[in-house]
Scaffold this active site. Structure first.
Site, PDB file in Angstrom:
ATOM      1  N   GLU A 255      43.432   3.449 -19.267  1.00  0.00           N
ATOM      2  CA  GLU A 255      44.328   2.907 -18.256  1.00  0.00           C
ATOM      3  C   GLU A 255      43.921   1.449 -18.127  1.00  0.00           C
ATOM      4  O   GLU A 255      42.803   1.165 -17.708  1.00  0.00           O
ATOM      5  CB  GLU A 255      44.091   3.721 -16.982  1.00  0.00           C
ATOM      6  CG  GLU A 255      45.207   3.663 -16.015  1.00  0.00           C
ATOM      7  CD  GLU A 255      44.745   2.982 -14.783  1.00  0.00           C
ATOM      8  OE1 GLU A 255      45.207   1.860 -14.558  1.00  0.00           O
ATOM      9  OE2 GLU A 255      43.907   3.542 -14.074  1.00  0.00           O
TER      10      GLU A 255
ATOM     11  N   CYS B 286      45.387  -2.279 -10.324  1.00  0.00           N
ATOM     12  CA  CYS B 286      46.072  -2.133 -11.603  1.00  0.00           C
ATOM     13  C   CYS B 286      47.558  -1.892 -11.398  1.00  0.00           C
ATOM     14  O   CYS B 286      48.349  -2.107 -12.304  1.00  0.00           O
ATOM     15  CB  CYS B 286      45.441  -1.004 -12.396  1.00  0.00           C
ATOM     16  SG  CYS B 286      45.280   0.509 -11.462  1.00  0.00           S
TER      17      CYS B 286
END
Ligand code: NDP
Length: 682
Positions: A255, A294
């Site tokens: 990720e 993120c």
């Protein structure tokens, strides 16, 4: 404070190494990493042989129980976690996302583990596949825990949530974890880990902690190990190409950076609730965690005609943000995690401003409340405007991991989709629109390039969890640049740590493997009505075959009168004849279910406490007046509710007519006392 590792059940002690880790607000030294050497091969072996074996001995429900106990234990330490979290630059609200969000993730997995997984060691994935006409050869996918170690490499921005969101599905799968937190905030991750160990709820070897470098750990990875990485695309790329990962097919999920978009629908007008929502969401995503998320919005994609009003509204709201010492109640945005991180964001900003103009912030002189602008890692929230969105390159490739967002104009829905997709694959996109048709078009256009899409308007704004919040129930991860990985998503997240295997064989074989009775498998005669048998003594496959009853026209008439269901197919012979499926009057399906209960229920007081539902009901064949029906029920699945004194029993039920044909099939769900209920209680 010395930040230590926890390897093979012991805290490592060693000298302090490297530069001190500093408070993000005032630069004071908080901690130093320990330089103790680590035998990485031994750590992996300890995880596999000690932790893995202990976890695999437990059922899914027992592992879920551990997650629940862990969540409760960590809940008692929130205050000290919050207190240390300020030093990372997090405000109270930022810490709430990190700390309470992490603990909530444990609770959700504890609950899902009990509700959605069996109280066994084999997870059944999907339906049984009929592979032959006779029904004697079937297929079933099952999932079992991988027998290696999970290596979790976490980012600096969520030291608590980042650890717990990976740990919950891993432990539920039955796999031990070796956790490597990011160095800059490792002191908070280490405190959390200490409290995990001290809780005593995890079996030995279930978790280990590496603070500092992972050394030669990757060289020792084997095919049953898994790596789950969160951080930069460049590190992910290096690790993914490590020879051990590539040659031994070690599962690797990442990720990474993500250029997430929020699109304002062209149905929205300034002053409308959706306009305000959009402005609020963008400002929130820029300021929460000082934009070090993120999932933060990096591209605000707005109709060209709304660019000016959007920029003006955003400037107004950003000017109201109070930036400063995160410990202060009045402060909305703290510093970045470190001075190094600020340097990094400034460098990215310089590249972005080569093609975008600064609409707010930039090198604006900051006067942080209760803190010094230079000693702390403060950065002004910076709004950029890129008027030629089609030509823009930097905004589609550079992630400034801080309070930075660029407004991009679009002329049509297709262009809005194209601008979002040019991020090359992202974790999340949001759409703010009250026009469901437009939003649906945007969703299908965005979906191939995004892991999650939030559509928000006035109708759901109060309940919305927001653009930036990954939820344990929904997948987190995205294609392409976002790393191509997937985490969370309920039980999907657990399956990343398990092997899915297709098993082929007879119904009896599948019953033995899955502990769930499969149609066609041997029926066991328990020598008494199974409703008289307490949960503990009931055996999978225990069956009851009822006697027959005739279904008469009088039954149908009485049921119609009682229920009020006078549908023509049951009540009007002439009309029912015109129905091509029935060709005449048929019994109500719901009457058959009621009549079947009359055939299989054991009326006397006994261990069956309640019937709490029916699953998968299908009416397969019509039943006409004069037909005779009987029922078979078989104990299909048992699931003990730990500590409740009862368990859930699922019965496979079939209603069969005088020709031996199945007319209805379903699962009956009951709660059954664990032991025989003593007379005096009765
Ligand atoms: P890194 O990729 O440098 O670090 C992420 C994690 O990987 C840290 O735990 C780091 O440890 C570890 N790591 C670094 N190099 C190696 C290696 N060779 N072998 C094993 N582990 C390694 O990212 P940063 O945290 O420095 O952040 C950089 C950028 O990444 C951000 O600016 C942002 O763009 C992006 N990012 C994305 C996040 C997301 O959630 N998608 C979160 C955080 C950052 P150590 O700290 O000890 O170096």
């Amino acid at each position: 404070m010395l930040v230590e590792s926890f390897i093979e059940g012991r805290w490592t002690s060693g000298d302090a190494a490297g530069e001190p880790l500093r408070d993000a607000t005032d630069g004071a030294a908080v901690a130093q990493m320990s330089a103790a050497p680590i035998d990485f091969a031994a750590a992996l072996e300890h995880a596999r042989s000690v932790g893995g074996a202990a976890l695999r001995a437990l059922t899914f429900h027992e592992r879920a129980g551990i997650l629940k106990s862990l969540a409760k234990a960590l809940g008692a330490h929130k205050e000290e976690l919050y207190s240390l979290s300020y030093r990372t630059g997090a405000t109270k609200h930022d810490s709430w996302l990190d700390i309470d969000g992490g603990i909530a993730t444990l609770f959700v997995y504890a609950s899902k583990g009990v509700r959605e997984m069996p109280n066994g060691r084999v997870y059944i994935d999907g339906a049984t596949e009929q592979l032959s006409k006779s029904g004697k050869f079937l297929g079933q996918h099952i999932c079992v825990p991988l027998e290696g170690a999970a290596v979790h490499i976490n980012a600096f921005n969520f030291p608590v949530w980042g650890m717990l969101e990976k740990l919950a599905p891993t432990l539920l799968a039955g796999v031990p974890a070796i956790i490597k937190p990011a160095t800059s905030t490792a002191y908070l991750a280490e405190l959390l880990f200490r409290r995990i160990i001290e809780s005593g709820v995890l079996p030995a070897g279930a978790v280990q902690l590496i603070c500092g470098s992972v050394g030669n750990l990757f060289d020792h990875l084997q095919a049953q190990d898994v790596v789950a990485f969160t951080g930069s695309a460049s590190t992910a790329s290096v690790l993914r190409r490590h020879a051990a990962v590539a040659e031994r097919s070690v599962r690797f999920t990442a990720e990474t950076d993500s250029l997430n978009s929020s699109i304002l629908g062209d149905d929205v007008r300034p002053g409308s609730p959706e306009f305000e929502l959009f402005i609020r969401e963008v400002v929130r995503e820029m300021s929460v965690k000082a934009g070090q998320k993120c999932t933060a919005i990096r591209k605000a994609i707005v109709p060209a005609v709304l660019c000016e009003p959007v920029l003006e509204a955003l400037r107004g709201k950003l000017a109201q943000l109070v930036i400063g010492d995160p410990r202060l109640e009045a402060v909305n945005m703290g510093p970045l995690a470190s001075l190094a991180q600020r340097r990094e964001v400034r460098a990215q900003l310089a590249r972005l401003t080569a093609e975008a103009t600064v609409a707010f912030g930039g090198e604006l002189a900051l006067h942080p409340t209760g803190a010094d602008a230079e000693r702390g890692a403060f950065l002004a929230p910076t709004l950029l405007h890129c008027s030629d969105a089609r030509a823009a390159r930097a905004v589609q490739t550079i992630e400034a991991f801080g309070p930075v967002c660029t407004v991009l104009p679009y002329a049509s829905a297709d262009e809005a989709i194209a601008l979002a997709r040019r991020g090359g694959g992202s974790l999340v996109a949001s759409v703010v629109s009250a026009d469901d048709a437009l939003a649906a078009r945007l969703v299908t256009g965005l979906a191939p390039f995004h892991g999650r899409i939030l559509v928000v308007n006035a109708a759901c704004a109060a309940d919305s969890t927001g653009h930036g919040s990954p939820l344990p129930h929904l997948v987190h991860g995205g294609p392409g640049r976002a790393g191509g990985g997937e985490e969370l998503g309920g039980i999907r997240g657990v399956l990343h740590y398990m092997q899915r295997t297709a098993v082929q064989g007879t119904p009896d074989l599948l019953t033995a493997v899955t502990s769930r009775w499969v149609r066609g498998a041997r029926q066991r005669d328990p020598q008494e009505h199974p409703f008289r048998i307490p949960f503990a003594a009931l055996v999978i496959g225990d069956s009851f075959n009822s006697g027959e009853r005739e279904v008469t026209l009088a039954d149908i008439e009485r049921f119609a009168a009682l229920s009020g269901d006078h549908f023509y197919a049951h009540m009007d012979e002439a009309a029912a004849r015109r129905n091509p499926l029935f060709g005449g009057r048929v019994a109500h399906g719901y009457f058959l279910i009621a009549a079947a209960a009359g055939l299989f229920v054991e009326p006397e007081f006994g261990p069956v406490l309640a019937n709490y539902g029916i699953d998968a009901l299908r009416f397969v064949k019509p039943v006409k007046p004069g037909d005779r029906i009987r029922v078979r029920i078989s104990c299909k699945e048992k699931s003990l509710r730990a500590g409740a004194g009862y368990g859930e029993v699922r019965w496979d039920a079939e209603i069969i007519n005088q020709d031996g044909a199945v007319v209805a099939s379903y699962d009956v769900l009951t709660m059954v006392s664990e032991r025989a209920i003593p007379d005096q209680v009765a």
